[in-house]
Design an enzyme around this catalytic site. Structure first.
Site, mmCIF file in Angstrom:
data_model
loop_
_atom_site.group_PDB
_atom_site.id
_atom_site.type_symbol
_atom_site.label_atom_id
_atom_site.label_comp_id
_atom_site.label_asym_id
_atom_site.label_seq_id
_atom_site.Cartn_x
_atom_site.Cartn_y
_atom_site.Cartn_z
ATOM 1 N N HIS A 91 2.836 20.774 -0.204
ATOM 2 C CA HIS A 91 2.998 20.256 -1.561
ATOM 3 C C HIS A 91 4.462 19.854 -1.690
ATOM 4 C CE1 HIS A 91 3.154 19.967 -5.895
ATOM 5 N NE2 HIS A 91 1.857 20.240 -5.995
ATOM 6 N N ASP A 92 4.697 18.549 -1.773
ATOM 7 C CA ASP A 92 6.079 18.087 -1.699
ATOM 8 C C ASP A 92 6.937 18.527 -2.876
ATOM 9 O OD1 ASP A 92 4.734 16.435 -3.475
ATOM 10 O OD2 ASP A 92 5.360 14.556 -2.532
ATOM 11 N N THR A 117 4.616 20.465 -15.019
ATOM 12 C CA THR A 117 3.714 20.284 -13.883
ATOM 13 C C THR A 117 4.323 19.253 -12.945
ATOM 14 O OG1 THR A 117 1.413 19.899 -13.254
ATOM 15 C CG2 THR A 117 2.334 18.442 -14.948
ATOM 16 N N THR A 164 -2.127 -36.368 -5.228
ATOM 17 C CA THR A 164 -3.223 -35.498 -5.656
ATOM 18 C C THR A 164 -4.285 -35.525 -4.568
ATOM 19 O OG1 THR A 164 -4.294 -37.301 -6.885
ATOM 20 C CG2 THR A 164 -2.767 -35.902 -8.106
ATOM 21 N N HIS A 165 -4.817 -34.362 -4.257
ATOM 22 C CA HIS A 165 -5.746 -34.207 -3.129
ATOM 23 C C HIS A 165 -5.089 -34.624 -1.811
ATOM 24 C CE1 HIS A 165 -9.122 -33.570 -5.942
ATOM 25 N NE2 HIS A 165 -8.555 -34.526 -6.654
ATOM 26 N N SER A 286 10.075 -23.413 21.760
ATOM 27 C CA SER A 286 10.499 -23.056 23.112
ATOM 28 C C SER A 286 10.111 -24.135 24.108
ATOM 29 C CB SER A 286 9.866 -21.722 23.520
ATOM 30 O OG SER A 286 8.444 -21.840 23.574
ATOM 31 N N LYS A 291 11.421 -30.304 17.993
ATOM 32 C CA LYS A 291 10.761 -29.673 16.850
ATOM 33 C C LYS A 291 11.753 -29.027 15.887
ATOM 34 C CE LYS A 291 6.889 -29.240 16.326
ATOM 35 N NZ LYS A 291 5.978 -28.269 16.946
ATOM 36 N N GLU A 298 6.718 -21.305 5.987
ATOM 37 C CA GLU A 298 5.501 -20.699 6.516
ATOM 38 C C GLU A 298 5.548 -19.172 6.385
ATOM 39 O OE1 GLU A 298 4.413 -24.069 9.888
ATOM 40 O OE2 GLU A 298 5.664 -22.367 10.443
ATOM 41 N N ARG A 333 2.845 5.520 -2.389
ATOM 42 C CA ARG A 333 3.952 5.816 -1.474
ATOM 43 C C ARG A 333 4.309 4.605 -0.616
ATOM 44 N NH1 ARG A 333 5.180 11.353 -0.613
ATOM 45 N NH2 ARG A 333 3.752 12.760 -1.717
#
Length: 460
Positions: A91-92, A117, A164-165, A286, A291, A298, A333
């Site tokens: 019981h912490d 408590t 749009t789209h 790589s 690139k 992302e 937690r």
């Protein structure tokens, strides 16, 4: 089984509760959610109650004076003592109280945790942690708002193709796009501020929240010294408050994801209207030296998925058995440290991205020109209707002309000028195919953006 270590059966013997990897950590947030800070707050809550008891006359001040003439430092050694004790108590909070009383080594220590408590201490301290984390996050949000606002105004008159789209639509400006992100973030800020206010509460009302051993007046006095208000509660503070924090964090992450996703689209090779900053020596691939991938955008999109993943468990934490159970504890937690770390990272990195974003205005101009006037189709349609032509008939005339444009037959205005069915004179067509005319009413949007300054957030 009783002879086995409690850690094998769900004990929380750990000195690092947040599981976000160091790559994405904020040192400040790590400190807020550390065991040391959590136990410092537990100590502060315990002492606030004793002080309030002495101030209200429930305890003789001289009987508890030793608790305030000596400060117990919560250092790594103290934390290790608590964790070792927890291996026995399983019981912490009980382990913490044992070690705290032993460390004070005075009869006055018997008044620590007097009438309380565990959830009185744990929930109140968690509120303080969440409020502290939210204040750190709000500072970062304010900085991002200032960045978005500045960049929106800088690109206020930079025309670009609206889509749009994923298809060419009418023109907008890059500044308008940024302004809308700023206004969206300001709404997220409102949600975060509201969620922070919901968490600026504590409870010291005892075993099932009935004030059987602690009076409401004493609770109010102790919580006031901690900067919190009392919350009506069972044995625990209602988890709807905590769920509101998590949903506000997830919503903020979603807003940033929207901006990052747009940057990814605009950075595509065939679009090339913006690019993420690319540092000297950086490698995008790589295998392929050419690139320059939108890796930060992302990453932000991926992190938003993680932030959203906490919403369901946060909502499921709301329903507990009777006056309490601890099914929410294991979730919280990990959930709160990780959710704050994720969203703080997203806000600060998106800020850096917007600040250093490379904007290719020439590509925006080229992509507008490559529509060969298709962006004016609605203006031409409406002008034909104003002459008295049936709308569907006008629509078909313009649509047929756009089909020819797409086939490579020329500019939309020029094709319509030669169409005998088109009731518009050449001069009117030329007037309607003006980029400035379509963007003239954006001042209203930027007026809203400028109104943000000095109202809901602090400018930099």
């Amino acid at each position: 089984m009783s002879s086995q270590s409690p850690a094998r059966f769900g004990g929380s013997l750990t000195t690092k509760e947040n599981v976000v990897i160091p790559r994405y950590e904020s040192a400040e947030l790590t400190a807020i959610f550390s065991d040391r800070n959590r136990m410092e707050l537990w100590r502060d809550v315990e002492l606030a109650v004793v002080r309030a008891m002495a101030d209200t006359g429930e305890l003789e001040p001289s009987h508890v004076a030793p608790l305030f003439t000596r400060e117990v430092i919560i250092d790594d050694e103290f934390v290790e003592l608590v964790l070792a004790r927890e291996a026995v108590t399983n019981h912490d909070l009980a382990a913490f109280v044992d070690v705290l009383q032993e460390t004070y080594d005075t009869p006055a220590a018997r008044f620590l945790h007097f009438g309380l408590t565990s959830s009185d201490i744990v929930d109140t301290a968690l509120s303080l942690q969440i409020v502290g984390a939210m204040e750190l996050l709000l500072d970062a949000v304010d900085h991002l708002l200032a960045t978005l606002r500045a960049q929106a105004l800088a690109y206020r008159a930079t025309p670009m193709l609206g889509r749009t789209h994923g298809m060419a639509a009418e023109p907008t400006t890059f500044g308008a796009k940024l302004a809308l992100w700023a206004l969206a973030l300001d709404r997220e800020r409102t949600r975060l501020v509201r969620a922070r206010a919901q968490m600026a509460v504590g409870k010291l009302s005892g075993a099932v929240g009935t004030y059987s051993n602690i009076s409401p007046a004493l609770e109010a006095s102790a919580l006031s010294s901690l900067g919190l208000d009392p919350a009506p509660a069972t044995q625990v503070i209602g988890r709807d408050r905590h769920a509101e924090v998590i949903t506000a964090l997830a919503s903020t992450a979603a807003m940033i994801e929207g901006g990052a996703l747009e940057i990814r689209h605009l950075a595509r090779s065939e679009v090339m209207e913006v690019q993420e900053p690319f540092a000297p020596g950086q490698k995008g691939s790589s295998a392929m030296p050419h690139k320059r991938n939108p890796i930060l955008s992302e990453r932000l999109c991926g992190m938003a998925r993680l932030a959203r993943s906490f919403v369901i468990p946060a909502l499921e934490d709301v329903a507990l058995w009777h006056e309490r159970d601890i099914s929410h504890s294991s979730v919280e937690r990990m959930m709160f440290p990780d959710a704050f770390q994720l969203v703080y990272y997203m806000v600060t990195r998106f800020d850096r991205l917007i600040t250093d974003l490379v904007v290719h205005e020439d590509s925006m101009e080229r992509n507008l020109a490559n529509t060969h006037g298709l962006i004016y189709s609605q203006s031409l349609l409406l002008a034909m209707v104003r002459t008295g032509l049936d709308r569907d008939a006008a629509y078909r005339i313009v649509q047929e002309a756009t089909t020819r444009v797409l086939a490579g037959d020329g500019e939309l205005g020029a094709i319509l000028a030669k169409d005998a069915r088109c009731p518009l004179p050449a001069a009117k067509i030329e007037e309607l195919t003006s980029l400035d005319r379509l963007l003239v009413n954006l001042d209203s949007l930027f007026g809203r953006l400028e109104a943000l300054k000095g109202s809901t957030w602090t400018s930099i």
